[in-house]
Each structure stands twice: as C-alpha cells, then as structure tokens.
Design a protein around this motif. Sequence first.
Motif, mmCIF file in Angstrom:
data_model
loop_
_atom_site.group_PDB
_atom_site.id
_atom_site.type_symbol
_atom_site.label_atom_id
_atom_site.label_comp_id
_atom_site.label_asym_id
_atom_site.label_seq_id
_atom_site.Cartn_x
_atom_site.Cartn_y
_atom_site.Cartn_z
ATOM 1 N N GLU A 162 36.924 36.625 27.455
ATOM 2 C CA GLU A 162 37.250 35.749 28.583
ATOM 3 C C GLU A 162 38.756 35.727 28.818
ATOM 4 N N MET A 163 39.533 35.650 27.748
ATOM 5 C CA MET A 163 40.989 35.677 27.882
ATOM 6 C C MET A 163 41.442 36.986 28.511
ATOM 7 N N ASP A 201 39.738 38.932 30.520
ATOM 8 C CA ASP A 201 39.392 38.918 31.940
ATOM 9 C C ASP A 201 40.390 38.087 32.741
ATOM 10 N N GLN A 202 40.820 36.956 32.197
ATOM 11 C CA GLN A 202 41.791 36.113 32.882
ATOM 12 C C GLN A 202 43.145 36.820 33.001
ATOM 13 N N GLU A 222 42.879 39.370 35.754
ATOM 14 C CA GLU A 222 42.971 38.711 37.060
ATOM 15 C C GLU A 222 44.415 38.333 37.383
ATOM 16 N N LEU A 223 45.136 37.856 36.396
ATOM 17 C CA LEU A 223 46.536 37.489 36.586
ATOM 18 C C LEU A 223 47.365 38.717 36.967
#
Length: 82
Positions: free
Chosen positions: A29-30, A32-33, A36-37
């Motif tokens: 999840e980190m 993926d974030q 996105e950033l």
Amino acid sequence: MEKSRVWICGHLVQEHFESHEDQVKHPIEMHDQIIELIEGLTRMQMALAKNLQAVLGQHESDNDTASAGINEVFGSNGRGKG
C-alpha cells in the motif's frame, strides 16, 4: 534517503503487524501511494514546463519586438543614427 530507510526498517517489523499477510500488505500500500505521488509530481512538472515554454516563447517575441524598436532608434550598432 538514509532516514527513510531507517524509518521503514524500524516500522515495518513483524512485531507491528498481526499476521504476515498484513506485514506484506502494508508496504505494498505504501508503495502504491508513493507511485501515485511520483505520478502526480510528474504531471505537475510537465504542466509547469508547458507554462514556462509558453511564457518564454511570449517573452522572446516581446524581446525581439523591443530589440527591433531599440535598433530603429539607436541604429544597429547601438550608438545612434549619427
């Protein structure tokens, strides 16, 4: 970079998670974030570059016009028409 590595290694240890599945899921999840950033920053950089090109293109046109006007007043060598 080193601070990030130390933080991640200190916080993503087995004791902080209820199961191995949670331990694997959280870093994904980190990740993926972070992706996105990076994508958002890339889009922003591309938009800023487009705007800068438009401004510079307009600025260069203004400079060409101003230079032509100055050359008419002072002559092409900048010392006046005399």
